[in-house]
Write an enzyme that holds these catalytic residues in place. Structure first.
Site, PDB file in Angstrom:
ATOM      1  N   HIS A 140     -84.877  61.857 -23.509  1.00 57.41           N
ATOM      2  CA  HIS A 140     -86.129  62.026 -23.110  1.00 57.41           C
ATOM      3  C   HIS A 140     -86.950  63.011 -22.162  1.00 57.41           C
ATOM      4  O   HIS A 140     -85.862  63.147 -20.799  1.00 57.41           O
ATOM      5  CB  HIS A 140     -86.734  60.182 -22.441  1.00 57.41           C
ATOM      6  CG  HIS A 140     -86.155  59.440 -22.348  1.00 57.41           C
ATOM      7  ND1 HIS A 140     -84.717  58.391 -22.093  1.00 57.41           N
ATOM      8  CD2 HIS A 140     -85.949  58.288 -23.503  1.00 57.41           C
ATOM      9  CE1 HIS A 140     -83.477  57.808 -22.107  1.00 57.41           C
ATOM     10  NE2 HIS A 140     -84.820  57.919 -23.152  1.00 57.41           N
ATOM     11  N   ASP A 170     -77.140  55.301 -28.128  1.00 55.69           N
ATOM     12  CA  ASP A 170     -76.522  55.143 -26.607  1.00 55.69           C
ATOM     13  C   ASP A 170     -77.308  53.864 -26.091  1.00 55.69           C
ATOM     14  O   ASP A 170     -77.026  52.732 -26.047  1.00 55.69           O
ATOM     15  CB  ASP A 170     -76.988  55.951 -25.851  1.00 55.69           C
ATOM     16  CG  ASP A 170     -77.966  56.799 -25.833  1.00 55.69           C
ATOM     17  OD1 ASP A 170     -79.236  56.471 -26.650  1.00 55.69           O
ATOM     18  OD2 ASP A 170     -78.401  57.973 -25.594  1.00 55.69           O
ATOM     19  N   TYR A 400     -93.255  60.533 -31.181  1.00 55.68           N
ATOM     20  CA  TYR A 400     -92.552  61.884 -30.325  1.00 55.68           C
ATOM     21  C   TYR A 400     -91.865  62.171 -31.275  1.00 55.68           C
ATOM     22  O   TYR A 400     -90.789  63.208 -32.009  1.00 55.68           O
ATOM     23  CB  TYR A 400     -92.055  62.636 -29.114  1.00 55.68           C
ATOM     24  CG  TYR A 400     -91.050  60.463 -28.713  1.00 55.68           C
ATOM     25  CD1 TYR A 400     -89.699  61.166 -28.752  1.00 55.68           C
ATOM     26  CD2 TYR A 400     -91.120  60.194 -27.485  1.00 55.68           C
ATOM     27  CE1 TYR A 400     -89.438  60.328 -28.576  1.00 55.68           C
ATOM     28  CE2 TYR A 400     -90.308  58.770 -26.761  1.00 55.68           C
ATOM     29  CZ  TYR A 400     -89.177  59.377 -27.763  1.00 55.68           C
ATOM     30  OH  TYR A 400     -88.197  58.276 -26.818  1.00 55.68           O
TER      31      TYR A 400
HETATM   32  N1  LIG Z   1     -86.296  50.830 -14.923  1.00 58.04           N
HETATM   33  C1  LIG Z   1     -86.197  51.745 -16.352  1.00 58.04           C
HETATM   34  N2  LIG Z   1     -86.179  51.595 -17.173  1.00 58.04           N
HETATM   35  C2  LIG Z   1     -85.829  51.569 -18.215  1.00 58.04           C
HETATM   36  C3  LIG Z   1     -84.810  52.861 -18.466  1.00 58.04           C
HETATM   37  C4  LIG Z   1     -84.592  53.674 -17.011  1.00 58.04           C
HETATM   38  O1  LIG Z   1     -83.695  54.139 -17.011  1.00 58.04           O
HETATM   39  N3  LIG Z   1     -84.708  52.652 -15.922  1.00 58.04           N
HETATM   40  N4  LIG Z   1     -84.086  53.545 -19.507  1.00 58.04           N
HETATM   41  C5  LIG Z   1     -84.567  52.973 -21.095  1.00 58.04           C
HETATM   42  C6  LIG Z   1     -83.657  53.333 -22.345  1.00 58.04           C
HETATM   43  S1  LIG Z   1     -83.731  55.279 -22.202  1.00 58.04           S
HETATM   44  C7  LIG Z   1     -83.040  52.635 -22.321  1.00 58.04           C
HETATM   45  S2  LIG Z   1     -82.353  52.696 -23.686  1.00 58.04           S
HETATM   46  C8  LIG Z   1     -84.003  51.329 -22.605  1.00 58.04           C
HETATM   47  C9  LIG Z   1     -82.004  49.758 -22.065  1.00 58.04           C
HETATM   48  O2  LIG Z   1     -82.663  48.822 -22.065  1.00 58.04           O
HETATM   49  P1  LIG Z   1     -81.709  47.689 -22.085  1.00 58.04           P
HETATM   50  O3  LIG Z   1     -80.283  47.811 -23.209  1.00 58.04           O
HETATM   51  O4  LIG Z   1     -82.099  45.855 -22.198  1.00 58.04           O
HETATM   52  O5  LIG Z   1     -81.109  47.336 -20.470  1.00 58.04           O
HETATM   53  P2  LIG Z   1     -79.611  47.629 -19.740  1.00 58.04           P
HETATM   54  O6  LIG Z   1     -80.364  47.676 -18.155  1.00 58.04           O
HETATM   55  O7  LIG Z   1     -78.962  48.376 -20.108  1.00 58.04           O
HETATM   56  O8  LIG Z   1     -79.268  46.403 -19.586  1.00 58.04           O
HETATM   57  C10 LIG Z   1     -80.116  44.507 -19.495  1.00 58.04           C
HETATM   58  C11 LIG Z   1     -78.903  43.844 -18.857  1.00 58.04           C
HETATM   59  O9  LIG Z   1     -77.577  43.321 -19.167  1.00 58.04           O
HETATM   60  C12 LIG Z   1     -77.255  43.242 -18.276  1.00 58.04           C
HETATM   61  N5  LIG Z   1     -76.273  43.101 -18.408  1.00 58.04           N
HETATM   62  C13 LIG Z   1     -74.799  43.775 -18.040  1.00 58.04           C
HETATM   63  N6  LIG Z   1     -73.606  43.453 -18.797  1.00 58.04           N
HETATM   64  C14 LIG Z   1     -73.313  42.448 -19.596  1.00 58.04           C
HETATM   65  C15 LIG Z   1     -72.313  41.216 -19.970  1.00 58.04           C
HETATM   66  O10 LIG Z   1     -72.079  42.236 -20.270  1.00 58.04           O
HETATM   67  N7  LIG Z   1     -73.743  40.316 -20.112  1.00 58.04           N
HETATM   68  C16 LIG Z   1     -74.382  40.067 -20.455  1.00 58.04           C
HETATM   69  N8  LIG Z   1     -75.003  39.531 -20.658  1.00 58.04           N
HETATM   70  N9  LIG Z   1     -75.250  40.867 -20.112  1.00 58.04           N
HETATM   71  C17 LIG Z   1     -74.716  42.430 -19.121  1.00 58.04           C
HETATM   72  C18 LIG Z   1     -77.892  43.905 -17.370  1.00 58.04           C
HETATM   73  O11 LIG Z   1     -76.919  42.926 -16.135  1.00 58.04           O
HETATM   74  C19 LIG Z   1     -79.085  44.258 -17.148  1.00 58.04           C
HETATM   75  O12 LIG Z   1     -79.939  43.501 -16.776  1.00 58.04           O
HETATM   76  O13 LIG Z   1     -84.011  50.730 -20.977  1.00 58.04           O
HETATM   77  C20 LIG Z   1     -85.583  51.494 -20.753  1.00 58.04           C
HETATM   78  N10 LIG Z   1     -85.862  50.874 -19.964  1.00 58.04           N
HETATM   79  N1  LIG Z   2     -73.263  54.103 -17.061  1.00 55.31           N
HETATM   80  C1  LIG Z   2     -74.528  53.942 -18.229  1.00 55.31           C
HETATM   81  N2  LIG Z   2     -74.905  55.307 -19.069  1.00 55.31           N
HETATM   82  C2  LIG Z   2     -75.459  55.221 -19.834  1.00 55.31           C
HETATM   83  C3  LIG Z   2     -76.260  53.460 -20.302  1.00 55.31           C
HETATM   84  C4  LIG Z   2     -75.658  52.848 -19.574  1.00 55.31           C
HETATM   85  O1  LIG Z   2     -76.805  51.797 -19.396  1.00 55.31           O
HETATM   86  N3  LIG Z   2     -75.395  53.198 -18.248  1.00 55.31           N
HETATM   87  N4  LIG Z   2     -77.814  54.294 -20.718  1.00 55.31           N
HETATM   88  C5  LIG Z   2     -77.190  54.914 -21.692  1.00 55.31           C
HETATM   89  C6  LIG Z   2     -79.048  55.750 -22.668  1.00 55.31           C
HETATM   90  S1  LIG Z   2     -78.807  54.588 -23.687  1.00 55.31           S
HETATM   91  C7  LIG Z   2     -79.922  56.256 -22.576  1.00 55.31           C
HETATM   92  S2  LIG Z   2     -81.300  56.652 -23.715  1.00 55.31           S
HETATM   93  C8  LIG Z   2     -78.651  57.804 -21.471  1.00 55.31           C
HETATM   94  C9  LIG Z   2     -80.085  58.611 -20.879  1.00 55.31           C
HETATM   95  O2  LIG Z   2     -79.468  59.906 -20.514  1.00 55.31           O
HETATM   96  P1  LIG Z   2     -80.589  60.933 -20.265  1.00 55.31           P
HETATM   97  O3  LIG Z   2     -81.398  61.459 -21.842  1.00 55.31           O
HETATM   98  O4  LIG Z   2     -79.262  62.179 -20.242  1.00 55.31           O
HETATM   99  O5  LIG Z   2     -81.180  60.780 -18.990  1.00 55.31           O
HETATM  100  P2  LIG Z   2     -82.486  61.197 -18.175  1.00 55.31           P
HETATM  101  O6  LIG Z   2     -82.312  61.714 -17.428  1.00 55.31           O
HETATM  102  O7  LIG Z   2     -83.605  61.121 -18.555  1.00 55.31           O
HETATM  103  O8  LIG Z   2     -82.301  62.617 -18.797  1.00 55.31           O
HETATM  104  C10 LIG Z   2     -83.626  64.051 -18.868  1.00 55.31           C
HETATM  105  C11 LIG Z   2     -83.504  65.088 -18.668  1.00 55.31           C
HETATM  106  O9  LIG Z   2     -84.150  65.797 -18.973  1.00 55.31           O
HETATM  107  C12 LIG Z   2     -85.335  66.075 -18.049  1.00 55.31           C
HETATM  108  N5  LIG Z   2     -86.374  66.903 -17.951  1.00 55.31           N
HETATM  109  C13 LIG Z   2     -86.640  65.982 -18.304  1.00 55.31           C
HETATM  110  N6  LIG Z   2     -88.284  66.167 -18.289  1.00 55.31           N
HETATM  111  C14 LIG Z   2     -88.157  67.593 -19.042  1.00 55.31           C
HETATM  112  C15 LIG Z   2     -88.876  69.103 -19.547  1.00 55.31           C
HETATM  113  O10 LIG Z   2     -90.421  68.256 -19.965  1.00 55.31           O
HETATM  114  N7  LIG Z   2     -88.692  69.721 -20.188  1.00 55.31           N
HETATM  115  C16 LIG Z   2     -86.849  70.023 -19.339  1.00 55.31           C
HETATM  116  N8  LIG Z   2     -86.868  70.717 -20.288  1.00 55.31           N
HETATM  117  N9  LIG Z   2     -86.177  68.959 -19.236  1.00 55.31           N
HETATM  118  C17 LIG Z   2     -86.966  67.566 -18.789  1.00 55.31           C
HETATM  119  C18 LIG Z   2     -84.856  65.921 -17.062  1.00 55.31           C
HETATM  120  O11 LIG Z   2     -85.204  66.689 -15.689  1.00 55.31           O
HETATM  121  C19 LIG Z   2     -83.068  65.013 -16.659  1.00 55.31           C
HETATM  122  O12 LIG Z   2     -82.570  66.572 -16.358  1.00 55.31           O
HETATM  123  O13 LIG Z   2     -78.356  57.633 -20.529  1.00 55.31           O
HETATM  124  C20 LIG Z   2     -77.479  56.276 -21.137  1.00 55.31           C
HETATM  125  N10 LIG Z   2     -75.620  56.589 -20.160  1.00 55.31           N
HETATM  126 MO   LIG Z   3     -81.368  54.574 -23.676  1.00 56.22          MO
END
Ligand SMILES: Nc1nc2c(c(=O)[nH]1)N[C@H]1C(S)=C(S)[C@@H](COP(=O)(O)OP(=O)(O)OC[C@H]3O[C@@H](n4cnc5c(=O)[nH]c(N)nc54)[C@H](O)[C@@H]3O)O[C@H]1N2
Ligand SMILES: Nc1nc2c(c(=O)[nH]1)N[C@H]1C(S)=C(S)[C@@H](COP(=O)(O)OP(=O)(O)OC[C@H]3O[C@@H](n4cnc5c(=O)[nH]c(N)nc54)[C@H](O)[C@@H]3O)O[C@H]1N2
Ligand SMILES: [Mo]
Length: 861
Positions: A140, A170, A400
């Site tokens: 993002h 992811d 987007y």
């Molecule tokens: N605040 C905030 N919001 C976000 C994002 C963020 O970085 N920050 N990222 C965005 C993105 S890119 C995405 S993909 C979505 C992801 O959205 P989700 O995939 O729905 O979010 P998660 O927080 O990974 O997981 C949701 C819940 O799963 C629970 N969980 C973990 N392990 C287990 C398990 O083994 N069993 C069960 N039953 N539950 C479990 C966690 O405790 C958590 O409450 O969120 C989006 N929204």
């Molecule tokens: N342990 C664990 N790891 C996870 C997950 C989880 O559930 N558990 N979830 C996964 C999921 S669903 C996701 S989506 C990924 C997300 O992983 P990433 O996409 O790697 O996460 P972000 O922190 O959103 O990274 C955005 C980066 O882009 C930069 N940036 C923001 N805006 C701009 C811009 O306009 N221009 C440029 N050049 N740079 C910019 C920010 O400063 C930052 O460095 O993480 C994954 N990793």
């Molecule tokens: Mo995500």
């Protein structure tokens, strides 16, 4: 207007967490507030009346907590203000790749930086062909359709040629690898539609089971406090909320009636036992099974134990999950006796559990449970309470993922053949890399994976194809061009990434980002990028489109002209302009810009190809800064899967694989896109592909994790299950470690001995065994890394598990980067997660399956 003084200017902008009004005084941002929709000509709020109560949509945007802190972020001490060169990097002499991550930087001019980068692009292309350059953005960027990675970055690199680093699925691992095989929807990567489900839930639902779902925290992406009001209203209507989650998550704390806490990763066993109970007690929809599904007999046979001699009883599941059998039975009974909706993940089709080993089995099991209860019936939906508000989906404005100025490639298009841009771009290079195994591709090719290649929503079959890097006839990787700098915080087992960057095989590394972030510190040249408050752009709040189709988790569709509020700080520049400068030097300037002098004329073109000109003049749009698309309240609601339930032709504005027009390729059909058109208890495709696959068999199974509560050997050394869901107080790494606004929040970081440590949550019983107390500094480790954290001792996490948010931005190694024994002070939890794929044929990340050990940390740092 409220909150203004006469010497302030006001601007409208859109962040990745909501639209805002920005107040500027003396060329400095002084305040950022949520956008209000209260002007005379704004669309009037819609309302829904159900069960005698009326819900009216709020008239201001429910932005995320960190957006109001973005003023501090703009002025953060960590902003990159000039181009930088690593001090011991000399493109004409010693390059010292082994020092990446430790050596310092010196400011250089834009002219110098652009020269070095263009010379290197030309040299590496000449010597190896363009496939030697690997390129990727983060998931993002900051908001806006022109500047986005799928827009400017893709346009530039498609013209130059490169090896694209593909994102693995992811966000929707289980849906993509699993649910697709149960109900189709491959064009939305296995996630279900949510059209009009808000009203249907208000009217018809008695109970919602939130399974791995915390919408109050994750909001269905980009929509933050928008949906909280909906759930408050649901509670008022008497809808019961049950939570299944090892962590008593925020939604559960605020709205929950019951919290069930399985051992992480064991949920499929509970799902099987619920289905078993329904079969035993005859409390499932037999008619629906006969008319809407196939393969139920195979599922029944597996559940009853005919296949493996083990009946999937609640008692059997109790042993696996740690949840008492009578609780599982009670849940099954209540579920079957009420109109129950399943909220799987914070957005329907997400959830951290499906980002763990065999997560696809859970996702499929979720669909099948709903299949047994008549999915699509009034009140019986797959719906995470984060979408489905009244909206006019005939009004066209791209998201987007429609590709912006690249004319890009991320799935079915909203954009269609509307002449934007004139020349869509596509790289001629067939070779691609799955980012989940990027370090291995760079350091130790060949690498093989299955199912991640380009836009992976073309068909369900696509995920069965195998890729081996390097592709025949293409080069290994000599250069990485990275937009964003987060991977050390967000990918799996991230010491791998540090090792990759320090490998001599990489001759040149460029990073283009906003802050002095951990991954940027591994580059040879860093380009400073400005924030979205320092440039112009256009975008609709929370609109992804493409592979996420018409998903809008907000109360209103709001299209924003993102006004530049202040000049770029220092010498930072918008991504678009950096690419335009590079393109000019490479002799492809005109091809890149199509003659547009700047972003504004691209913005105008995007305005023109959308439906905006029908409703607001360009001049007025520029001045006002936004337009709210009124919903069509006279149109009869078409709740997501009601057509399927009724066996009628599809009537929702979903667009399976329509690549040309926003119409529906299966229009007139009443079938799902599985091979049989029905919900498949036994997947016909998987049966054909590999009937003997015991990790993803044709009928979903419970498969014990390769690193979980049944991994006896590993447990001896690492007895605690670490879950790392998405951070509540930041969007991934983006709002962490840069300002006090977020870092002062005690559930985000904790101040101990003058340093702000990332938080890990541990149950009081476990804490007592380890002698750990609240706010103690602890060391968390396994074979893959060592991380220092601050302990939060809380009943909110089940015994045997520890909880820490996934992705901080504060990587701070206290020794050699990339060495698994080096202690990280910054809380990079993803050093600990495993890089093993979900399962053998599913090449996605599985952070949920991670075992660690913990100890009180008493040594100094
Ligand atoms: N605040 C905030 N919001 C976000 C994002 C963020 O970085 N920050 N990222 C965005 C993105 S890119 C995405 S993909 C979505 C992801 O959205 P989700 O995939 O729905 O979010 P998660 O927080 O990974 O997981 C949701 C819940 O799963 C629970 N969980 C973990 N392990 C287990 C398990 O083994 N069993 C069960 N039953 N539950 C479990 C966690 O405790 C958590 O409450 O969120 C989006 N929204
Ligand atoms: N342990 C664990 N790891 C996870 C997950 C989880 O559930 N558990 N979830 C996964 C999921 S669903 C996701 S989506 C990924 C997300 O992983 P990433 O996409 O790697 O996460 P972000 O922190 O959103 O990274 C955005 C980066 O882009 C930069 N940036 C923001 N805006 C701009 C811009 O306009 N221009 C440029 N050049 N740079 C910019 C920010 O400063 C930052 O460095 O993480 C994954 N990793
Ligand atoms: Mo995500």
């Amino acid at each position: 207007m409220k909150y203004t003084t006469k010497d302030e200017q006001q601007y409208v902008n859109c962040t990745l967490s909501g639209p805002v009004r920005v107040f500027v005084k003396d060329k400095k941002i002084v305040r950022i507030l949520p956008l209000e929709y209260t002007q005379e000509d704004d669309a009037k709020p819609w309302s829904i009346t159900a069960r005698g109560e009326t819900f009216v949509r709020p008239n201001k945007a429910g932005i995320a907590c960190w957006v109001q802190g973005s003023k501090q972020q703009v002025y953060s001490k960590d902003r990159l203000l000039t181009p930088l060169k690593r001090v011991d990097f000399d493109p004409n002499g010693e390059r010292n790749p082994q020092n990446r991550g430790v050596s310092g930087y010196e400011p250089i001019t834009w002219d110098e930086a652009l020269s070095i980068v263009t010379n290197e692009i030309v040299r590496i292309k000449d010597e190896n062909g363009p496939s030697a350059i690997a390129v990727t953005g983060s998931s993002h960027d900051s908001w806006g359709n022109i500047g986005y990675r799928m827009s400017a970055l893709e346009r530039f690199w498609n013209l130059v040629g490169c090896t694209w680093i593909d994102h693995d699925p992811d966000s929707w691992q289980g849906s993509y690898w699993g649910a697709i095989h149960a109900w189709g929807f491959h064009w939305r990567l296995g996630q279900p539609p949510a059209f009009d489900l808000l009203g249907d839930t208000f009217e018809n639902t008695d109970m919602i089971v939130f399974w791995s779902s915390d919408p109050n925290t994750t909001s269905g992406d980009y929509a933050w406090n928008e949906t909280d009001h909906w759930r408050f209203h649901m509670k008022k209507l008497g809808i019961k909320f049950v939570f299944i989650d090892p962590h008593c998550n925020y939604t559960s704390v605020i709205d929950g009636d019951k919290w069930i806490k399985p051992k992480p990763g064991t949920d499929t066993a509970m799902a099987l036992a619920i289905a078993y109970t329904w079969i035993k007690e005859g409390t499932y929809d037999k008619e629906y099974i006969a008319s809407h599904t196939v393969g139920f007999d195979k599922w029944e046979s597996y559940l009853m134990g005919n296949e493996d001699g083990v009946a999937k009883t609640p008692e059997w599941a109790a042993e696996k999950t740690g949840v008492e059998a009578n609780i599982i039975k009670a849940l099954a009974r209540e579920w079957a006796s009420k109109r129950t909706t399943l909220a799987g993940g914070g957005r329907s089709g997400m959830g951290h559990i499906m980002r763990s080993s065999y997560g696809h089995e859970w996702s499929r099991a979720m669909v099948l449970l709903m299949g047994m209860q008549g999915l699509g019936k009034p009140g019986v939906n797959y719906y995470s309470t984060t979408g489905g508000a009244p909206a006019d989906w005939e009004f066209f404005f791209p998201g987007y993922a429609d590709g912006g100025i690249s004319g890009g490639s991320a799935g079915p298009k909203d954009l269609g053949p509307r002449g934007f841009p004139k020349r869509a771009t596509a790289s001629q290079i067939r070779q691609r890399i799955n980012r989940a195994c990027l370090p291995e591709c760079v350091i130790s090719p060949p690498q093989t994976w299955r199912g991640v290649y380009g836009y992976y929503g073309q068909s369900a079959q696509q995920q069965l194809t195998e890729c081996t890097f390097p592709f025949p006839g293409y080069s290994e990787i000599k250069m990485i061009y990275r937009q964003g700098a987060s991977y050390i915080g967000t990918m799996m087992e991230t010491n791998r990434f540090a090792r990759m960057y320090r490998d001599p095989k990489l001759e040149f590394v460029v990073n283009q980002t906003i802050y002095n972030e951990p991954e940027a510190k591994f580059a040879d040249i860093i380009f400073p990028v400005c924030t979205n408050f320092e440039r112009y752009d256009i975008g609709e709040w929370a609109k992804i489109s493409g592979y996420s189709n018409k998903l809008s988790p907000t109360n209103a569709r709001v299209v924003v002209f993102q006004q530049k509020c202040i000049e770029p700080r220092g010498e930072s520049k918008p991504d678009y302009q950096i690419f335009a400068l590079l393109a000019e030097r490479l002799g492809i300037g005109e091809m890149f810009t199509e003659g547009h002098p700047d972003e504004m004329s691209w913005i105008k073109r995007m305005y023109e190809v959308s439906d905006l000109p029908k409703v607001i003049s360009w001049e007025k749009f520029l001045k006002k800064g936004y337009y709210i698309i009124p919903p069509k309240m006279d149109k009869k609601p078409t709740p997501a899967l009601r057509w399927f339930y009724d066996q009628r032709p599809i009537d929702i504005p979903d667009r399976p694989m329509s690549t040309d027009r926003p119409t529906n390729a299966t229009e007139g059909l009443s079938r799902l896109s599985t091979p049989t058109g029905k919900i498949e208890f036994e997947s016909q495709l998987l049966k054909k592909f590999d009937p003997n696959d015991n990790e993803r068999p044709p009928v979903p199974h419970y498969v014990p994790s390769w690193e979980g509560s049944e991994s006896t050997e590993i447990l001896k050394k690492y007895p605690l299950q670490l879950i790392s869901p998405h951070p509540r107080f930041t969007f991934h790494s983006q709002h962490d470690g840069k300002t006090l606004w977020n870092d002062e929040i005690p559930h985000h970081r904790r101040l101990i001995n003058g340093y702000r440590y990332w938080v890990i949550r541990i149950n009081p019983a476990d804490a007592a065994r380890y002698g750990i107390k609240e706010n103690d500094l602890v060391k968390v480790w396994n074979d893959r890394g060592v991380v220092l954290c601050a302990a939060n001792v809380t009943e909110r996490i089940r015994e045997g598990a520890v909880h820490s948010y996934s992705s901080g931005g504060g990587y701070d190694p206290q020794g050699e980067p990339g060495n698994n024994a080096t202690i990280d002070k910054g809380g990079t939890i993803n050093q600990l997660t495993s890089s093993r794929f979900l399962s053998k044929n599913c090449a996605g990340m599985a952070p949920g399956s991670c075992l660690v050990e913990i100890a009180k940390w008493t040594e100094g740092v």
